[in-house]
Write a protein that holds these residues in place. Structure first.
Motif, PDB file in Angstrom:
ATOM      1  N   CYS A   1       1.552   9.988   7.729  1.00 10.69           N
ATOM      2  CA  CYS A   1      -0.415  10.592   7.285  1.00 10.69           C
ATOM      3  C   CYS A   1      -0.373  11.921   7.482  1.00 10.69           C
ATOM      4  CB  CYS A   1      -1.352   9.898   8.734  1.00 10.69           C
ATOM      5  SG  CYS A   1      -1.209   7.831   8.080  1.00 10.69           S
TER       6      CYS A   1
ATOM      7  N   SER B   1       1.042  -1.047   0.103  1.00  5.40           N
ATOM      8  CA  SER B   1       0.149   0.536   0.176  1.00  5.40           C
ATOM      9  C   SER B   1       1.171   1.385  -0.185  1.00  5.40           C
ATOM     10  CB  SER B   1      -1.034   0.060   1.538  1.00  5.40           C
ATOM     11  OG  SER B   1      -1.965  -0.901   1.114  1.00  5.40           O
ATOM     12  N   LEU B   2       2.048   1.228   1.123  1.00  2.00           N
ATOM     13  CA  LEU B   2       2.776   2.440   0.892  1.00  2.00           C
ATOM     14  C   LEU B   2       3.320   2.512  -0.689  1.00  2.00           C
ATOM     15  CD1 LEU B   2       4.525   2.081   4.562  1.00  2.00           C
ATOM     16  CD2 LEU B   2       3.084   3.601   3.453  1.00  2.00           C
ATOM     17  N   ARG B   3       3.932   1.692  -0.914  1.00  2.49           N
ATOM     18  CA  ARG B   3       4.767   1.827  -2.490  1.00  2.49           C
ATOM     19  C   ARG B   3       3.408   2.178  -3.241  1.00  2.49           C
ATOM     20  NH1 ARG B   3       9.019  -3.142  -1.655  1.00  2.49           N
ATOM     21  NH2 ARG B   3      10.249  -1.843  -0.910  1.00  2.49           N
ATOM     22  N   ARG B   4       2.397   1.702  -3.397  1.00  2.38           N
ATOM     23  CA  ARG B   4       1.320   2.078  -4.034  1.00  2.38           C
ATOM     24  C   ARG B   4       1.213   3.459  -4.049  1.00  2.38           C
ATOM     25  NH1 ARG B   4      -2.213  -1.937  -3.822  1.00  2.38           N
ATOM     26  NH2 ARG B   4      -3.142  -1.454  -2.052  1.00  2.38           N
ATOM     27  N   LEU B   5       0.258   4.148  -2.628  1.00  2.00           N
ATOM     28  CA  LEU B   5      -0.082   5.356  -2.286  1.00  2.00           C
ATOM     29  C   LEU B   5       1.021   6.085  -2.570  1.00  2.00           C
ATOM     30  CD1 LEU B   5      -2.374   4.147   0.120  1.00  2.00           C
ATOM     31  CD2 LEU B   5      -3.615   4.945  -2.295  1.00  2.00           C
ATOM     32  N   LEU B   6       2.167   6.168  -1.817  1.00  2.00           N
ATOM     33  CA  LEU B   6       3.670   6.843  -1.988  1.00  2.00           C
ATOM     34  C   LEU B   6       4.597   7.247  -2.565  1.00  2.00           C
ATOM     35  CD1 LEU B   6       2.643   6.856   1.810  1.00  2.00           C
ATOM     36  CD2 LEU B   6       1.953   8.474  -0.048  1.00  2.00           C
TER      37      LEU B   6
END
Length: 92
Positions: A90, A30-35
């Motif tokens: 966040c 998620s971190l790699r995809r979102l940010l």
């Protein structure tokens, strides 16, 4: 959403390690995809902690019960650290 991962929330040590690994993998992805454009500092720390949780979780499934207890305790501490890093991300 329940953020704390502990053995009492899972049916057994293998389940604990499976859940910990799945959660860490999900957070890392998620971190790699979102940010994708964010690098350094807090982001790197979060990715490293998630990777360490993944590795320890896989290893914890293969060790004897005594060592598994120690690995589970390490994972609980790392999970709290990861949540703190996520809180900082966040804020940005």
């Amino acid at each position: 959403m329940e953020h704390v991962l502990n053995e009492s929330s899972c049916s057994g040590s293998r389940e604990f390690f499976r859940v910990a690994e799945e959660r860490a993998v999900g957070i890392r992805k998620s971190l790699r995809r979102l940010l994708p454009g964010i690098a350094g500092g807090v982001m790197d720390n979060a990715l490293k902690i998630a990777g360490t949780i993944e590795t320890l979780s896989r290893w914890g499934q293969k060790v004897d019960a005594e060592e598994a207890v120690e690995v589970a305790a390490d994972i609980e501490v790392l999970t709290e650290m990861l949540l703190a890093e996520l809180d900082q991300i966040c804020v940005f």
